[in-house]
Design an enzyme around this catalytic site. Structure first.
Site, mmCIF file in Angstrom:
data_model
loop_
_atom_site.group_PDB
_atom_site.id
_atom_site.type_symbol
_atom_site.label_atom_id
_atom_site.label_comp_id
_atom_site.label_asym_id
_atom_site.label_seq_id
_atom_site.Cartn_x
_atom_site.Cartn_y
_atom_site.Cartn_z
ATOM 1 N N THR A 37 2.963 -3.944 -2.901
ATOM 2 C CA THR A 37 3.453 -5.255 -3.326
ATOM 3 C C THR A 37 4.507 -5.776 -2.346
ATOM 4 O O THR A 37 4.518 -6.965 -2.004
ATOM 5 C CB THR A 37 3.999 -5.161 -4.767
ATOM 6 O OG1 THR A 37 2.881 -4.870 -5.622
ATOM 7 C CG2 THR A 37 4.631 -6.457 -5.225
ATOM 8 N N ALA A 38 5.382 -4.901 -1.849
ATOM 9 C CA ALA A 38 6.424 -5.350 -0.912
ATOM 10 C C ALA A 38 5.790 -5.911 0.368
ATOM 11 O O ALA A 38 6.231 -6.943 0.893
ATOM 12 C CB ALA A 38 7.352 -4.189 -0.574
ATOM 13 N N THR A 39 4.739 -5.249 0.876
ATOM 14 C CA THR A 39 4.059 -5.761 2.073
ATOM 15 C C THR A 39 3.357 -7.078 1.750
ATOM 16 O O THR A 39 3.337 -8.000 2.576
ATOM 17 C CB THR A 39 3.037 -4.727 2.598
ATOM 18 O OG1 THR A 39 3.615 -3.431 2.561
ATOM 19 C CG2 THR A 39 2.616 -5.038 4.012
ATOM 20 N N GLY A 40 2.809 -7.171 0.552
ATOM 21 C CA GLY A 40 2.154 -8.415 0.129
ATOM 22 C C GLY A 40 3.119 -9.595 0.172
ATOM 23 O O GLY A 40 2.750 -10.699 0.594
ATOM 24 N N LYS A 79 -7.716 -4.827 10.562
ATOM 25 C CA LYS A 79 -6.653 -3.895 10.955
ATOM 26 C C LYS A 79 -6.546 -2.782 9.910
ATOM 27 O O LYS A 79 -6.033 -2.980 8.817
ATOM 28 C CB LYS A 79 -5.297 -4.599 11.078
ATOM 29 C CG LYS A 79 -4.328 -3.717 11.875
ATOM 30 C CD LYS A 79 -2.866 -3.886 11.507
ATOM 31 C CE LYS A 79 -2.412 -3.104 10.320
ATOM 32 N NZ LYS A 79 -2.511 -1.636 10.424
ATOM 33 N N GLU A 84 5.617 2.474 -9.031
ATOM 34 C CA GLU A 84 4.348 3.069 -8.593
ATOM 35 C C GLU A 84 4.662 4.276 -7.697
ATOM 36 O O GLU A 84 5.284 4.121 -6.650
ATOM 37 C CB GLU A 84 3.534 2.039 -7.806
ATOM 38 C CG GLU A 84 2.170 2.565 -7.408
ATOM 39 C CD GLU A 84 1.395 1.594 -6.526
ATOM 40 O OE1 GLU A 84 1.989 1.002 -5.619
ATOM 41 O OE2 GLU A 84 0.174 1.461 -6.751
ATOM 42 N N GLY A 114 -2.603 -3.507 -0.220
ATOM 43 C CA GLY A 114 -1.509 -2.596 0.109
ATOM 44 C C GLY A 114 -0.386 -2.743 -0.901
ATOM 45 O O GLY A 114 -0.596 -3.205 -2.029
ATOM 46 N N CYS A 128 -4.735 2.607 -6.563
ATOM 47 C CA CYS A 128 -4.018 1.475 -7.161
ATOM 48 C C CYS A 128 -4.356 1.335 -8.639
ATOM 49 O O CYS A 128 -3.574 0.789 -9.401
ATOM 50 C CB CYS A 128 -4.366 0.197 -6.417
ATOM 51 S SG CYS A 128 -6.136 -0.058 -6.323
ATOM 52 N N GLU A 174 -4.374 -7.753 -2.870
ATOM 53 C CA GLU A 174 -4.629 -6.681 -3.857
ATOM 54 C C GLU A 174 -3.484 -5.705 -3.708
ATOM 55 O O GLU A 174 -3.397 -5.010 -2.696
ATOM 56 C CB GLU A 174 -5.966 -5.986 -3.551
ATOM 57 C CG GLU A 174 -7.194 -6.865 -3.710
ATOM 58 C CD GLU A 174 -7.528 -7.170 -5.154
ATOM 59 O OE1 GLU A 174 -6.897 -6.590 -6.061
ATOM 60 O OE2 GLU A 174 -8.415 -8.006 -5.376
HETATM 61 P P1 NAD Z 1 1.053 -0.685 2.938
HETATM 62 O O1 NAD Z 1 1.404 -2.000 2.319
HETATM 63 O O2 NAD Z 1 2.141 0.136 3.497
HETATM 64 O O3 NAD Z 1 0.025 -0.899 4.152
HETATM 65 C C1 NAD Z 1 -1.201 -1.584 3.988
HETATM 66 C C2 NAD Z 1 -1.606 -2.193 5.319
HETATM 67 O O4 NAD Z 1 -0.650 -3.194 5.673
HETATM 68 C C3 NAD Z 1 -1.636 -1.196 6.468
HETATM 69 O O5 NAD Z 1 -2.736 -1.504 7.315
HETATM 70 C C4 NAD Z 1 -0.317 -1.468 7.165
HETATM 71 O O6 NAD Z 1 -0.331 -1.111 8.523
HETATM 72 C C5 NAD Z 1 -0.167 -2.969 6.990
HETATM 73 N N1 NAD Z 1 1.209 -3.496 7.065
HETATM 74 C C6 NAD Z 1 2.363 -2.844 6.842
HETATM 75 N N2 NAD Z 1 3.408 -3.680 7.000
HETATM 76 C C7 NAD Z 1 2.896 -4.896 7.306
HETATM 77 C C8 NAD Z 1 3.468 -6.184 7.562
HETATM 78 N N3 NAD Z 1 4.783 -6.393 7.540
HETATM 79 N N4 NAD Z 1 2.639 -7.216 7.836
HETATM 80 C C9 NAD Z 1 1.297 -7.031 7.841
HETATM 81 N N5 NAD Z 1 0.703 -5.837 7.612
HETATM 82 C C10 NAD Z 1 1.489 -4.789 7.351
HETATM 83 O O7 NAD Z 1 0.199 0.088 1.835
HETATM 84 P P2 NAD Z 1 -0.359 1.596 1.923
HETATM 85 O O8 NAD Z 1 0.791 2.523 1.771
HETATM 86 O O9 NAD Z 1 -1.272 1.710 3.092
HETATM 87 O O10 NAD Z 1 -1.279 1.646 0.615
HETATM 88 C C11 NAD Z 1 -0.790 1.959 -0.639
HETATM 89 C C12 NAD Z 1 -0.547 0.721 -1.475
HETATM 90 O O11 NAD Z 1 -1.746 -0.062 -1.546
HETATM 91 C C13 NAD Z 1 -0.180 1.020 -2.912
HETATM 92 O O12 NAD Z 1 0.864 0.172 -3.325
HETATM 93 C C14 NAD Z 1 -1.455 0.673 -3.686
HETATM 94 O O13 NAD Z 1 -1.274 0.352 -5.033
HETATM 95 C C15 NAD Z 1 -1.987 -0.452 -2.891
HETATM 96 N N6 NAD Z 1 -3.420 -0.614 -3.127
HETATM 97 C C16 NAD Z 1 -3.845 -1.671 -3.889
HETATM 98 C C17 NAD Z 1 -5.204 -1.829 -4.160
HETATM 99 C C18 NAD Z 1 -5.722 -2.988 -4.982
HETATM 100 O O14 NAD Z 1 -6.916 -3.244 -4.943
HETATM 101 N N7 NAD Z 1 -4.872 -3.697 -5.718
HETATM 102 C C19 NAD Z 1 -6.114 -0.903 -3.650
HETATM 103 C C20 NAD Z 1 -5.634 0.174 -2.887
HETATM 104 C C21 NAD Z 1 -4.281 0.289 -2.623
#
Ligand code: NAD
Length: 471
Positions: free
Chosen positions: A223-226, A168, A374, A221, A277, A243
Site C-alpha cells: 500500500t505504501a508503494t501504491g 518491471k 500486514e 505491491g 495478499c 492491487e
Molecule cells: P513492493 O511494493 O515493495 O514492490 C512491488 C513492486 O514495486 C516491485 O517491483 C518494486 O521494485 C516496485 N517498487 C518499489 N518501490 C517503488 C516506487 N517508489 N515506485 C515504483 N515502483 C516501486 O511490494 P512487494 O514487497 O514486492 O510485495 C508484497 C506486497 O504486495 C504486499 O503488501 C502484498 O499484500 C502486495 N500484494 C498485493 C496483491 C493484490 O492483488 N492486491 C497481490 C500480491 C501482493
C-alpha cells in the site's frame, strides 16, 4: 548474466542483480538491472510498436495470444521449477501457477474479439457509438510473491486490448518475467510489444510511474508503494490500477465442522508461506467454539510439512529472503510483547534456507500491531466474537479490504455477512479468492480498480463516444 529485453535488443543494463534461491540461501542467477537510459529505451520501443500492434485486427492479436498461451503450457514444467526455486514456493503450487498463466493468456486471447461498445439512442435524434480504445504504452510493476501470475493478470488484458507494455518485475524474482518475455517473442508477438526491465523499484519503478510517454501503470505491491505511484502518476494524470496489501478476515461461526474449517483456515493463511495478499491472516471465531478451534488449528499448523520446494511432499517452502524472514520474526516478538499468546510456531527449523515454522497467536485484539498490520508471512491471529454484528465489526476494523472468508451452515446468514464485510472478494464456505473469469481487487486501502474477468478489459481501454447525426 540474463540481459534485459527491449524491443529486439538484449542490453546488459547498468548493473547486475544477484538472484537468490531462498531454500538454500545461495545465488541462483544474475540478471541485468536497467538504468534510466534503458528504461527510456524500453518506453520508446513500446511507443514505436504501439501503432502497429493496436492496428492489428482483434482476431490477429487473439491468434498471437493463443500461440503465447500454448507456448507457456508447453514450457509449464520449466516455468514452474523456475518459480519454485526463485520464490521458494512448493512445486505443486508452482505447477498450478504455470497452468494458470497459460489459462489467463487463453482467456484474454478469447476476450479480444468479444469486448465491444454500445450504440445508444439520444434525445437529439442521432446515435452515439462507444468504442474501447487502447491506452498506449502501459507500465506494469509487479511484486515477488506470485511473479508470473500477477504479471500475466496485467499483461494479457493489456495486450488483448491493443496496448504495448513495459514490465518491471521485483528485483528478488525477475526470472519468470524475462522467460515470459522471450516466449512472447517466440510466439510471434512483434518486438517492442512486450519489454522486460528488471531494476530497483525506487529508481526504475518510480521513473516508469512518472514517465510522460506511459499512459497507465498497472501495479501490485505494498500500500505504501501504491501511494508513491499514485503521487508520481498524478503529474501526467496517468491511469492507474492498484492491487495493494491486505489483512483479510476469516469469520467462523459455531455451526461448522471445526476440524475441517481449522484445516482450511491454516491453508488459507500459510499457502505461499503467508506471502499472499489474500491470506486470511485474521481468524474471527465464535467464542463458544474458540477453545476446540484453536486446538484443531494448532494441530493442523504443527503438521504442515515445511521443506524443500522441489520435494513433492512439501506444503510450505521458505520465506522469499533473509530480510522477509527477519521482518516476520520481528512481528512474532512484537505479538508476544503486546500480550498475545503464541500457540505454536515462529521458530527457524534446523538447516540452511530462509525457513520459519508457521505461527498462530490466540488472545489477540484490535490495535495490537500483529492484528492491524500486514505481516506478509506465516502468522495468523485469532480473535473471538459473541454476536454476528460483532463479527462484522471486527472484520471491518481495518484499513484494508481485499479478500476474506466466512464459514457457516446458515445460508441466510452467509449471504448477509458476506454483503456486510467491506472487501472486494468474499468467499462463503471456501478459501478461494481468485477466479479467472470474475473480478478481483480491493476496497479501501487494498487498491483501486479490478483485475481478471472482463472487468480488466475496461481498465486497459479508454471509452470513446462518437455522436453520429442522422437527421
Ligand atoms: P513492493 O511494493 O515493495 O514492490 C512491488 C513492486 O514495486 C516491485 O517491483 C518494486 O521494485 C516496485 N517498487 C518499489 N518501490 C517503488 C516506487 N517508489 N515506485 C515504483 N515502483 C516501486 O511490494 P512487494 O514487497 O514486492 O510485495 C508484497 C506486497 O504486495 C504486499 O503488501 C502484498 O499484500 C502486495 N500484494 C498485493 C496483491 C493484490 O492483488 N492486491 C497481490 C500480491 C501482493
Amino acid at each position: 548474466m540474463q540481459p534485459l529485453l527491449i524491443g529486439d535488443q538484449r542490453p546488459r543494463g547498468q548493473s547486475a542483480i544477484r538472484v537468490m534461491e531462498p531454500a538454500h540461501a545461495r545465488p541462483l542467477d544474475e540478471v541485468a538491472a536497467a538504468g534510466p537510459q534503458d528504461l527510456d529505451g524500453a518506453v520508446a520501443a513500446a511507443k514505436k510498436a504501439f501503432p502497429m500492434w493496436s492496428a492489428l485486427s482483434v482476431v490477429a492479436r487473439a491468434d498471437l495470444l493463443f500461440r503465447f498461451s500454448d507456448l507457456v503450457r508447453e514450457h509449464g514444467e520449466e516455468l514452474a521449477k523456475l518459480e519454485a526455486r526463485n520464490v521458494g514456493k512448493p512445486i505443486g503450487g508452482a505447477r498450478w501457477e504455470a497452468g494458470h498463466v497459460a489459462d489467463t493468456l487463453r482467456y484474454y486471447a478469447g476476450a479480444a474479439d468479444k469486448f465491444f461498445g454500445h450504440t445508444i439512442g439520444t434525445n437529439k435524434g442521432g446515435i452515439d457509438l462507444t468504442l474501447h480504445d487502447p491506452l498506449g504504452v502501459v507500465g506494469l510493476i509487479v511484486p515477488w510473491n506470485f511473479p508470473m501470475v500477477i504479471a500475466t493478470w496485467k499483461l494479457a488484458p493489456a495486450l488483448a486490448c491493443g496496448n504495448t507494455v513495459v514490465l518491471k518485475p521485483a528485483s528478488l524474482t525477475p526470472l519468470s518475467a524475462l522467460r515470459l518475455g522471450e516466449l512472447a517473442l517466440e510466439a510471434g508477438i512483434p518486438p517492442g510489444v512486450v519489454n522486460v526491465v528488471p531494476g530497483p523499484g525506487a529508481a526504475i519503478g518510480a521513473a516508469l510511474a512518472s514517465h510522460p510517454d506511459v499512459a497507465k501503470i498497472g501495479f501490485t505491491g505494498e500500500t505504501a508503494t501504491g501511494r508513491a505511484i499514485m503521487a508520481a502518476a498524478a503529474q501526467t494524470i496517468k491511469r492507474i490500477g492498484l492491487e495493494l496489501g491486505g489483512k483479510s478476515p476469516n469469520i467462523i461461526f459455531a455451526d461448522v465442522d471445526i476440524q475441517e474449517v481449522a484445516s482450511q483456515a491454516a491453508g488459507s493463511v500459510f499457502d505461499n508461506a503467508g506471502q499472499d495478499c489474500c491470506a486470511r491472516s485474521r481468524i474471527i471465531v465464535e467464542r463458544k467454539i474458540a477453545e476446540p478451534f484453536i486446538e484443531a488449528l494448532k494441530a493442523t499448523t504443527e503438521a504442515i510439512v515445511v521443506g524443500d520446494p522441489l520435494d513433492e511432499k512439501t506444503q510450505m517452502g521458505p520465506l522469499v529472503s533473509q530480510g522477509q524472514r527477519e521482518r516476520v520474526e520481528s512481528y512474532i516478538g512484537i505479538g508476544q510483547n503486546e500480550g498475545a499468546k503464541l500457540v505454536c510456531g515462529g521458530k527457524r527449523p534446523e538447516g540452511e534456507g530462509y525457513f520459519l515454522r508457521p505461527a498462530a497467536f490466540a488472545e489477540a485484539h484490535p490495535r495490537m500491531r500483529i492484528v492491524d498490520e500486514e505481516i506478509f508471512g506465516p502468522v495468523v491471529v485469532v480473535l473471538t466474537f459473541d454476536t454476528e454484528d460483532e463479527a462484522v465489526a471486527l472484520a471491518n476494523d481495518t484499513i484494508y479490504g481485499l479478500s476474506g472468508s466466512l464459514w457457516t451452515n446458515d445460508l441466510k446468514r452467509g449471504l448477509r455477512v458476506a454483503r456486510a464485510v467491506k472487501t472486494g472478494n468474499m468467499s462463503v464456505n471456501s478459501s478461494s479468492s481468485v477466479h479467472l473469469q470474475a473480478p478481483f481487487g480491493g476496497y479501501k486501502q487494498s487498491g483501486l480498480g479490478r483485475e481478471l474477468g472482463m472487468y480488466a478489459m475496461e481498465h486497459y481501454t479508454e471509452v470513446k463516444n462518437i455522436y453520429f447525426e442522422t437527421r
